[in-house]
Every structure is written in structure tokens, then in C-alpha cells.
Design a protein around this motif. Structure first.
Motif, mmCIF file in Angstrom:
data_model
loop_
_atom_site.group_PDB
_atom_site.id
_atom_site.type_symbol
_atom_site.label_atom_id
_atom_site.label_comp_id
_atom_site.label_asym_id
_atom_site.label_seq_id
_atom_site.Cartn_x
_atom_site.Cartn_y
_atom_site.Cartn_z
ATOM 1 N N ARG A 180 -2.284 2.059 11.111
ATOM 2 C CA ARG A 180 -3.057 1.736 9.918
ATOM 3 C C ARG A 180 -2.707 0.344 9.391
ATOM 4 O O ARG A 180 -1.725 -0.246 9.775
ATOM 5 C CB ARG A 180 -2.821 2.801 8.847
ATOM 6 C CG ARG A 180 -3.314 4.172 9.259
ATOM 7 C CD ARG A 180 -3.153 5.195 8.157
ATOM 8 N NE ARG A 180 -4.035 4.929 7.028
ATOM 9 C CZ ARG A 180 -4.161 5.731 5.998
ATOM 10 N NH1 ARG A 180 -3.449 6.844 5.927
ATOM 11 N NH2 ARG A 180 -4.967 5.443 5.005
ATOM 12 N N THR A 181 -3.484 -0.150 8.481
ATOM 13 C CA THR A 181 -3.370 -1.510 7.979
ATOM 14 C C THR A 181 -1.984 -1.783 7.431
ATOM 15 O O THR A 181 -1.550 -1.169 6.461
ATOM 16 C CB THR A 181 -4.420 -1.763 6.891
ATOM 17 O OG1 THR A 181 -5.707 -1.439 7.407
ATOM 18 C CG2 THR A 181 -4.403 -3.217 6.474
ATOM 19 N N TYR B 157 3.309 4.156 2.165
ATOM 20 C CA TYR B 157 1.902 3.803 1.946
ATOM 21 C C TYR B 157 1.657 3.488 0.479
ATOM 22 O O TYR B 157 1.880 4.319 -0.403
ATOM 23 C CB TYR B 157 1.027 4.961 2.411
ATOM 24 C CG TYR B 157 -0.456 4.715 2.363
ATOM 25 C CD1 TYR B 157 -1.302 5.562 1.653
ATOM 26 C CD2 TYR B 157 -1.018 3.644 3.045
ATOM 27 C CE1 TYR B 157 -2.668 5.342 1.626
ATOM 28 C CE2 TYR B 157 -2.380 3.420 3.025
ATOM 29 C CZ TYR B 157 -3.202 4.274 2.312
ATOM 30 O OH TYR B 157 -4.550 4.056 2.288
ATOM 31 N N GLN C 133 -1.793 7.107 10.247
ATOM 32 C CA GLN C 133 -0.609 7.188 11.090
ATOM 33 C C GLN C 133 -0.118 5.775 11.403
ATOM 34 O O GLN C 133 -0.902 4.889 11.702
ATOM 35 C CB GLN C 133 -0.934 7.925 12.389
ATOM 36 C CG GLN C 133 0.260 8.282 13.213
ATOM 37 C CD GLN C 133 0.974 9.514 12.690
ATOM 38 O OE1 GLN C 133 0.579 10.110 11.690
ATOM 39 N NE2 GLN C 133 2.056 9.891 13.352
ATOM 40 N N VAL C 134 1.200 5.595 11.330
ATOM 41 C CA VAL C 134 1.827 4.312 11.632
ATOM 42 C C VAL C 134 2.968 4.572 12.605
ATOM 43 O O VAL C 134 3.752 5.501 12.421
ATOM 44 C CB VAL C 134 2.375 3.637 10.359
ATOM 45 C CG1 VAL C 134 3.191 2.410 10.721
ATOM 46 C CG2 VAL C 134 1.240 3.262 9.433
#
Length: 124
Positions: free
Chosen positions: A27-28, A100, A1-2
Motif C-alpha cells: 500500500r501507499t 497506517y 497489506q504492507v
């Protein structure tokens, strides 16, 4: 999730400049290709610019090429859109989006996460 939060929109005269910022959390950040899209009333959402997760591949819509610059700061989890020589036709709500491991695409449906948008209005 972002989670994505845009800022920097506003009202500017034609020929002026604005800088939009998109702060990402979750997230990264470095695993996401980041894009900017815009949507004017009564129109479909359109691609503006994207920067690959590798930071090297950059894409622009023809309508903004030479006037807008996209960049990313991975240390701050931020993507920027510097907009110069603004025109009334740039008026729209601008959205930040994250894809992503994205390859870099102009297709809005390919992006996984979206911000709420920030209004940009350019007066003539």
C-alpha cells in the motif's frame, strides 16, 4: 497489506556505525508512519525511533537520541536508521514497523505491520 524487509545489520565494534534500511512494498508508503524497534534476548521489544507519515515529525528514545537518525525516502519506499557511536547495549534484533496514518507512537501494539528483523551486534 504492507511487506517490510530490513537489511544492514551486522557486527561492529563499539563506537562504530551501521545503517539499517527497511524497504516497503504494498500500500501507499506515504500513508504510513514508520518506526524502528529493537529487542534483546530476554527483554521486551522497545521503541527506538519513528518518523511520521508527513516526514516532519520525528521521535527518538532517550537512549539513542543524538546518536541515531531516522529518515525516509518516499520515492524509494524506504526508511533508514543511521546508527553512530554504537554501544554494546545497542545489541539487539532491530525491527521496522508501519503504522497506517499513525500519529507517531512509541507503543509497539499500535503498529500494523512488521518486518522480520535484522541482527545488530556491538562488541566491546
Amino acid at each position: 497489506q504492507v511487506q517490510l524487509v530490513e537489511s544492514g545489520g551486522g557486527l561492529v565494534q563499539a563506537g562504530g556505525s551501521l545503517r539499517l534500511s527497511c524497504a516497503a512494498s504494498g500500500r501507499t508508503f506515504t500513508t504510513y508512519t514508520m518506526g524502528w524497534f529493537r529487542q534483546a534476548p530476554g527483554t521486551e521489544r522497545e521503541f527506538v525511533a519513528a518518523i511520521h507519515w508527513n516526514g516532519r515529525n520525528i521521535y527518538y528514545a532517550d537512549s539513542v537520541k543524538g546518536r541515531f537518525t531516522i529518515s525516509r525516502d518516499n520515492a524509494k519506499n524506504t526508511v533508514l536508521l543511521q546508527m553512530n557511536s554504537l554501544k554494546p547495549e545497542d545489541t539487539a534484533v532491530y525491527y521496522c514497523a508501519a503504522d497506517y496514518w499513525g500519529a507517531g507512537t512509541v507503543v509497539a501494539a499500535s503498529y500494523d505491520y512488521w518486518g522480520q528483523g535484522t541482527q545488530v551486534t556491538v562488541s566491546s
